[in-house]
Design a protein around this motif. Structure first.
Motif, short mmCIF file in Angstrom:
data_model
loop_
_atom_site.label_atom_id
_atom_site.label_comp_id
_atom_site.label_asym_id
_atom_site.label_seq_id
_atom_site.Cartn_x
_atom_site.Cartn_y
_atom_site.Cartn_z
N GLY A 82 2.49 -1.70 1.20
CA GLY A 82 3.67 -0.75 0.78
C GLY A 82 4.63 -0.76 1.80
N ALA A 83 4.32 -0.83 2.98
CA ALA A 83 5.29 -0.88 4.26
C ALA A 83 6.34 -1.91 3.96
N GLY A 135 -3.28 4.35 0.61
CA GLY A 135 -4.06 3.41 1.79
C GLY A 135 -4.43 4.38 2.89
N ALA A 136 -3.56 5.24 3.44
CA ALA A 136 -3.65 6.12 4.43
C ALA A 136 -4.99 7.18 4.30
N VAL A 179 -1.53 -0.15 3.04
CA VAL A 179 -0.56 0.57 3.80
C VAL A 179 0.40 -0.75 4.25
N VAL A 180 0.21 -1.62 4.62
CA VAL A 180 0.96 -2.91 5.07
C VAL A 180 1.77 -3.41 3.81
N ILE A 197 1.34 3.43 0.51
CA ILE A 197 1.01 3.80 1.82
C ILE A 197 0.25 5.03 1.93
N TRP A 198 0.37 6.08 0.93
CA TRP A 198 -0.27 7.17 0.84
C TRP A 198 -1.84 7.05 0.40
N SER A 207 6.10 2.03 -3.24
CA SER A 207 5.68 1.72 -1.84
C SER A 207 4.99 2.92 -1.09
N VAL A 208 5.81 4.04 -1.30
CA VAL A 208 5.15 5.28 -0.80
C VAL A 208 3.88 5.86 -1.22
#
Length: 205
Positions: free
Chosen positions: A196-197, A85-86, A193-194, A82-83, A78-79
């Motif tokens: 992963g979150a 995607g960011a 990001v979504v 997110i990383w 997940s992290v």
């Protein structure tokens, strides 16, 4: 395991691959940013081959039966999403930009990134664990591990063909539309990001 079971699984596999997710987002981003989408798609394929080996080897049973291990895998995956995607949001792809200064090492980097997108996706692991055994035949002539391996490779082939098409289509449709390309890339980054979150919150709550 007969040909009918493989054909049925292939149909289900294609339908699942056609649902947009993190793999789609990465293939679209690669199609817009990179000179070739092959390294990115190749990385995605390697990740699914690794998942196939994990499930066929029985390691998945250990993972799913050990809550702490599964939680750790989910958090890591997940992290990572997110990383990634960011990073995509921070540097939205523009068609043609960066293609001229690619190096040979960048192929390896993109393959490693793609491998992480698919191979570290806990949703994909759980999907394999839940789906593949349903299409096996315990009384068949093949060992169970061989049956699961075959089905996993069928799914991997579907992923490779469809994600390659997604990346190429993204380039051809959006290649002459930089503004639209930036918007689609931002949507792809936001999707990672979504996803992963949601996976992270669902595991930790």
């Amino acid at each position: 395991m007969g040909a009918g079971a493989v054909a049925t699984f292939w149909t289900v596999s294609v339908l699942l691959v056609m649902v947009p997710g993190a793999d789609w987002a990465y293939a679209i981003s690669a199609g817009l940013r990179d000179r070739s989408v092959l390294p990115a798609v190749g990385g995605l394929v390697i990740g699914y081959v690794a998942l196939t080996a994990v499930v066929a080897g029985g390691v998945a049973a250990l993972v799913t039966g050990t809550p702490g291990l599964l939680t750790g895998l989910t958090v890591l995956g997940s992290v990572y999403l997110i990383w990634l995607g960011a990073a995509t949001l921070a540097r939205p792809a523009v068609p043609g930009v960066g293609a001229a200064d690619e190096t040979s090492g960048s192929w390896v980097a993109r393959m490693v990134t793609g491998t992480g997108v698919s191979g570290l996706n806990p949703k994909a692991l759980l999907l394999f664990v839940a789906l593949l055994p349903q299409f096996t035949d315990p009384d068949g002539g093949w060992p169970l591990a061989a049956q699961i391996g075959t089905l996993g490779l069928v799914h991997t082939a579907s992923c490779g063909v469809i994600y390659l098409g997604v990346g190429v289509l993204a380039r051809r449709v959006l290649g002459a539309r930089p503004a639209a390309a930036r918007m689609v890339t931002r949507v792809s980054g936001a999707a990672m990001v979504v996803i992963g979150a949601v996976l992270l919150i669902g595991r930790l709550l």
